[in-house]
Scaffold this motif. Structure first.
Motif, short mmCIF file in Angstrom:
data_model
loop_
_atom_site.label_atom_id
_atom_site.label_comp_id
_atom_site.label_asym_id
_atom_site.label_seq_id
_atom_site.Cartn_x
_atom_site.Cartn_y
_atom_site.Cartn_z
N LEU A 52 0.83 -1.21 0.00
CA LEU A 52 0.00 0.00 0.00
C LEU A 52 0.86 1.25 0.00
O LEU A 52 0.39 2.34 -0.29
CB LEU A 52 -0.94 0.00 1.22
CG LEU A 52 -1.92 -1.17 1.27
CD1 LEU A 52 -2.70 -1.18 2.57
CD2 LEU A 52 -2.86 -1.13 0.08
N PRO A 72 -0.46 -5.18 -4.49
CA PRO A 72 -0.89 -5.79 -3.23
C PRO A 72 -1.66 -7.09 -3.44
O PRO A 72 -1.47 -8.06 -2.70
CB PRO A 72 -1.80 -4.73 -2.61
CG PRO A 72 -1.43 -3.46 -3.25
CD PRO A 72 -0.89 -3.78 -4.61
N GLY A 73 -2.52 -7.09 -4.45
CA GLY A 73 -3.36 -8.26 -4.68
C GLY A 73 -2.59 -9.48 -5.14
O GLY A 73 -3.11 -10.59 -5.14
N PHE A 81 -7.39 -4.71 8.95
CA PHE A 81 -7.20 -3.30 9.23
C PHE A 81 -7.72 -2.94 10.61
O PHE A 81 -8.62 -3.60 11.14
CB PHE A 81 -7.95 -2.46 8.20
CG PHE A 81 -7.35 -2.52 6.83
CD1 PHE A 81 -6.50 -1.52 6.40
CD2 PHE A 81 -7.63 -3.57 5.98
CE1 PHE A 81 -5.93 -1.57 5.14
CE2 PHE A 81 -7.07 -3.62 4.72
CZ PHE A 81 -6.22 -2.62 4.30
N TYR A 87 -16.71 -4.37 3.75
CA TYR A 87 -17.52 -3.71 2.72
C TYR A 87 -18.94 -3.58 3.26
O TYR A 87 -19.62 -4.57 3.48
CB TYR A 87 -17.49 -4.52 1.43
CG TYR A 87 -16.08 -4.82 0.97
CD1 TYR A 87 -15.19 -3.79 0.70
CD2 TYR A 87 -15.63 -6.12 0.84
CE1 TYR A 87 -13.89 -4.05 0.32
CE2 TYR A 87 -14.33 -6.40 0.45
CZ TYR A 87 -13.47 -5.36 0.19
OH TYR A 87 -12.18 -5.63 -0.18
N LYS A 102 -12.47 -12.36 -6.39
CA LYS A 102 -11.52 -11.54 -7.13
C LYS A 102 -10.31 -12.33 -7.60
O LYS A 102 -9.57 -11.91 -8.46
CB LYS A 102 -11.05 -10.36 -6.26
CG LYS A 102 -12.08 -9.30 -6.09
CD LYS A 102 -12.46 -8.70 -7.43
CE LYS A 102 -13.98 -8.64 -7.57
NZ LYS A 102 -14.42 -8.23 -8.89
N ARG A 103 -10.07 -13.47 -6.99
CA ARG A 103 -8.92 -14.28 -7.34
C ARG A 103 -9.30 -15.40 -8.29
O ARG A 103 -8.48 -16.27 -8.58
CB ARG A 103 -8.33 -14.91 -6.09
CG ARG A 103 -7.05 -14.26 -5.70
CD ARG A 103 -6.97 -14.26 -4.23
NE ARG A 103 -6.82 -12.90 -3.79
CZ ARG A 103 -5.67 -12.26 -3.82
NH1 ARG A 103 -4.60 -12.86 -4.21
NH2 ARG A 103 -5.60 -11.02 -3.44
N ARG A 150 -8.57 -17.04 2.14
CA ARG A 150 -7.80 -17.21 0.93
C ARG A 150 -6.57 -18.06 1.17
O ARG A 150 -5.85 -18.37 0.24
CB ARG A 150 -7.37 -15.82 0.50
CG ARG A 150 -7.51 -15.59 -0.93
CD ARG A 150 -7.21 -14.15 -1.16
NE ARG A 150 -5.87 -13.84 -0.69
CZ ARG A 150 -5.54 -12.67 -0.21
NH1 ARG A 150 -6.44 -11.74 -0.08
NH2 ARG A 150 -4.31 -12.44 0.16
N GLU B 191 -8.13 0.08 0.05
CA GLU B 191 -6.91 -0.67 0.33
C GLU B 191 -7.23 -2.14 0.56
O GLU B 191 -6.54 -3.03 0.05
CB GLU B 191 -6.20 -0.07 1.55
CG GLU B 191 -5.72 1.34 1.27
CD GLU B 191 -5.00 1.95 2.46
OE1 GLU B 191 -5.15 1.45 3.58
OE2 GLU B 191 -4.27 2.94 2.24
N ALA B 192 -8.32 -2.39 1.30
CA ALA B 192 -8.72 -3.78 1.53
C ALA B 192 -9.03 -4.45 0.20
O ALA B 192 -8.64 -5.59 -0.05
CB ALA B 192 -9.93 -3.83 2.45
N ALA B 193 -9.71 -3.71 -0.68
CA ALA B 193 -10.07 -4.28 -1.98
C ALA B 193 -8.82 -4.57 -2.81
O ALA B 193 -8.74 -5.58 -3.51
CB ALA B 193 -11.00 -3.33 -2.73
N ARG B 194 -7.83 -3.66 -2.72
CA ARG B 194 -6.59 -3.90 -3.48
C ARG B 194 -5.93 -5.18 -2.99
O ARG B 194 -5.45 -6.00 -3.78
CB ARG B 194 -5.63 -2.73 -3.29
CG ARG B 194 -5.90 -1.58 -4.24
CD ARG B 194 -5.09 -0.37 -3.84
NE ARG B 194 -3.67 -0.51 -4.15
CZ ARG B 194 -2.74 0.34 -3.74
NH1 ARG B 194 -3.08 1.36 -2.99
NH2 ARG B 194 -1.49 0.16 -4.06
N ILE B 195 -5.89 -5.34 -1.67
CA ILE B 195 -5.26 -6.54 -1.12
C ILE B 195 -6.07 -7.78 -1.46
O ILE B 195 -5.51 -8.85 -1.70
CB ILE B 195 -5.08 -6.38 0.41
CG1 ILE B 195 -3.98 -5.36 0.66
CG2 ILE B 195 -4.75 -7.71 1.07
CD1 ILE B 195 -3.73 -5.04 2.09
N ASP B 196 -7.40 -7.62 -1.54
CA ASP B 196 -8.24 -8.76 -1.90
C ASP B 196 -8.13 -9.09 -3.39
O ASP B 196 -8.75 -10.04 -3.85
CB ASP B 196 -9.71 -8.47 -1.54
CG ASP B 196 -9.94 -8.57 -0.04
OD1 ASP B 196 -9.09 -9.18 0.63
OD2 ASP B 196 -10.94 -8.05 0.45
N ALA B 198 -8.73 -6.80 -6.07
CA ALA B 198 -9.62 -6.08 -6.97
C ALA B 198 -8.83 -5.07 -7.79
O ALA B 198 -8.03 -4.32 -7.25
CB ALA B 198 -10.70 -5.37 -6.17
#
Lengths: 372, 294
Positions: A52, A72-73, A81, A87, A102-103, A150, B191-196, B198
């Protein structure tokens, strides 16, 4: 399981240097806490590991792979966090499923994996709820679930317990320890709470102003702090740090503090045999006690009973010591009491640099502080 | 009720009385008055006339003129709304980024919304002018067209022009509302979405859009209500022409009342319009009530 390496990592925000030069190797399967006061660079370090934040220099490796330029992904990490970052428009189940979706994990696998995580974290009855309808502790568990589902290589946790009340925090601490034991995954945990770091970690990296102060096991950190910062930061009540001197005379060594002279055993005599050396003396509250016989006397300045123990502040010739005493200790203010120091547990620091100078440092070299 | 409670109740009544009186004077009375007028045939200059019962409504509902105007109003509302939302959301997303001169851009974007409609329309009529307008000039120079286009005097050009100017005039409202919401979306979610895992597009559809849903629903409902009753912009730009093709219901109300001096008929049109708008107003009320009682 993989290790994590920070090699000469630097991070500057504009002209402000947050991390000047960080070297840290986190072993495979370790639970490492990054501990320090606000602004010490611990969160920045974690965010660089997460991808990040981009380091301005050096290299970060996760296992064999240098990840500086990996999104990051794609780092195969999961992060929890401080704010949980669930979400809000998705149900608990959808939140947990999101990283799978997403993966490109096949949809047919989702239910089984979600169920496994839900069982592990007791989220089963909550799967249809939305984050808003959950308590703080439940949200915390969902955030953990989203990270766990995951099966990532490294878990990153950014002060995940700081928004919980004291009781729940203690409970979640136990759960996290148990989780780490069961999964055996590499975990990096950011906290400013020394209790969390001490109870959960295999090793603690104490940071201050962007510098790594000491990287060692909790007991090493507590018993052999590398410098005055670590010494005062770890332990409640914190270690007493007073100015003192070590005197060498006729082959014997003495500690001079508060106008008193304490003989030191030969094992503590330093190779560096200056006649008199000014030092900062560190004494933990449990290493000073009321002596039974004749001894140096200190006057009682303050008694703070907490129930199971009393914290007593003593004045020894102008030097103030904090002593841990029994809860029912009967001391009057101003009373002069004989005191004893546990000589083998004293901490000596160079007065200028603040670095530890005890000769008992039989620690392996790589565990020594790399500070400054 | 104890004496103390009664005193509090009286104080409460005294405090809301001015508001109730003012609202009654400026909203309830005109509304009832309009409904009352719609049952009369009235000559505007003298306000003299006779009761005709439901005759005005019968006339309206059986005239193609009304249905055509209703359709025109829908076309205008839908067209300008889609452009406002699309352009407004896009601009808000852009202004939410760390772009150069962001503050300046944010202020400039509001310009169309704050400028007086009369001034804006005059400028646009100038741009659209088929003899000396810069739009035709540029299009001819660029080789897109070889003859000047009549932007306001023929169809479908006139409707397209009206819709475009409406979108230009009102999209800043969408920008303000959406941008305000965008700025409150916690960075941690992205940020959470990036790590996930997305990507940029996923982060937009999975984080941004759901967060915008509430504000967009409100903005869309408000804009429907406001665009539906828009008068000055259309009246000044085309006057309802060509051949009534941009004559929306508010323009007919004006035409009936002050062009044809049929105040009763105008009132009937206005009431009919209100009935249509009532649907959207009720939707708005229901929606805002849902949100306030979660």
């Amino acid at each position: 399981m993989v290790n994590v390496i920070f090699n000469k990592v630097q991070k500057a925000f504009g002209s402000v240097v947050a991390i000047p030069d960080l070297n840290l190797e986190i072993g495979s399967g370790e639970f490492v806490s990054l501990l320090g006061p606000s602004g010490c660079g611990k969160t920045t370090t974690l965010r660089m590991l997460a991808g990040l934040e981009q380091p301005t220099g050096g290299e970060i490796r996760i296992g064999e792979r240098a990840v500086n330029n990996v999104a990051p992904g794609e780092r195969d990490i999961a992060m929890v966090f401080q704010s949980y970052a669930l979400y809000p428009h998705m149900t608990v189940g959808q939140n947990i499923a999101y990283p799978l979706k997403k993966r490109g994990v096949p949809k047919s696998e989702h239910p089984a994996r979600i169920k496994a995580v839900a069982d592990l974290l007791q989220l089963g009855p909550l799967l249809e709820r939305r984050p808003k309808q959950l308590s703080g502790g439940q949200q915390q568990r969902v955030a953990l679930g989203r990270a766990l589902v995951r099966d990532p290589k490294v878990f990153l946790l950014d002060e995940p317990l700081s928004n919980l009340d004291a009781k729940l925090r203690a409970h979640m601490r136990t759960e996290l320890i148990e989780l780490h034991r069961r999964l055996g995954k590499t975990m990096v945990y950011v906290t400013h709470d020394q209790l969390e770091a001490m109870t959960m970690s295999t090793r603690i990296a104490v940071m201050h102003q962007g510098h790594l102060q000491q990287f060692a096991t909790p007991s090493e950190i507590y018993n052999r702090p590398a410098n005055t910062f670590v010494a005062s930061f770890i332990g409640t009540p914190s270690m007493t740090l007073v100015e003192a001197e070590i005197e060498m005379a006729e082959g014997a060594a003495f500690l001079l503090v508060g106008g008193q002279r304490f003989p030191l055993p030969p094992s503590l005599v330093m190779a560096d045999s200056r006649h008199r050396r000014p030092i900062t003396l560190g004494v933990r509250p449990e290493d000073i006690s009321i002596a039974s016989g004749e001894a140096a006397r200190a006057s009682v300045k303050l008694v703070e009973p907490t129930g199971h123990e009393s914290i007593v502040t003593l004045d020894l010739g102008g030097a103030h010591f904090v002593m841990r005493a029994a809860g029912d200790v009967a001391l009057r203010l101003g009373e002069a009491v004989p005191i004893a120091l546990r000589i083998d547990r004293l901490h000596f620091f160079d007065r200028e640099s603040g670095q530890r100078i005890n000769t008992d440092a039989e620690r392996p070299a790589e565990f020594r502080s790399i500070a400054r | 009720m104890t004496p103390l409670e009664r005193r509090y109740a009286l104080l409460g009544l005294a405090l809301i009385a001015p508001t109730v009186l003012i609202l009654t004077a400026v909203i309830v009375y005109p509304l009832l008055s309009a409904i009352y007028l719609s049952f009369f045939s009235i000559y505007t200059p003298t306000l003299a006339g006779k009761a005709v019962g439901l005759e005005n409504y019968r006339t309206i509902l059986s005239s193609a003129y009304f249905w055509h105007a209703l359709w025109t109003t829908f076309v205008w509302t839908a067209g300008t709304l889609v452009l406002q939302i699309g352009f407004g959301v896009g601009m808000a997303l852009l202004l939410n980024q760390n772009i150069l001169f962001r503050s300046l851009a944010r202020s400039l974007v509001l310009f169309p919304y704050f400028i007086s409609t009369v001034v804006a329309v005059l400028v646009w009529r100038w741009l659209f002018n088929d003899l000396y307008g810069i739009l035709n000039h540029l299009l001819i120079a660029a080789g897109v067209i070889d003859m000047p286009v009549d932007w306001l005097g023929s169809m479908p050009n006139a409707m397209v022009s009206v819709i475009t100017v409406g979108a230009w005039k009102f999209f800043p409202f969408v920008v303000i509302a959406v941008l305000a919401r965008l700025q409150t979306i916690p960075e941690h979610l992205y940020e959470a979405a990036r790590i996930d895992g997305a990507g940029t597009f996923s982060r937009f559809t999975d984080v941004t859009l759901p967060q915008l849903r509430d504000v967009l629903s409100i903005v869309i409902l408000l804009r429907i209500i406001w665009d539906f009753k828009e008068f000055d912009l259309i009246y000044l730009l085309t006057g309802g022409g060509p051949m009534d093709n941009t004559r929306t219901l508010p323009l007919i109300v004006y035409q009936q009342a002050f062009g044809l001096n049929q105040m009763g008929m105008a009132a009937a049109y206005a009431v009919a319009m209100m009935v249509v708008m009532l649907v959207f107003m009720l939707a708005y009320l229901a929606y805002s009530r849902d949100r306030s009682t979660p």
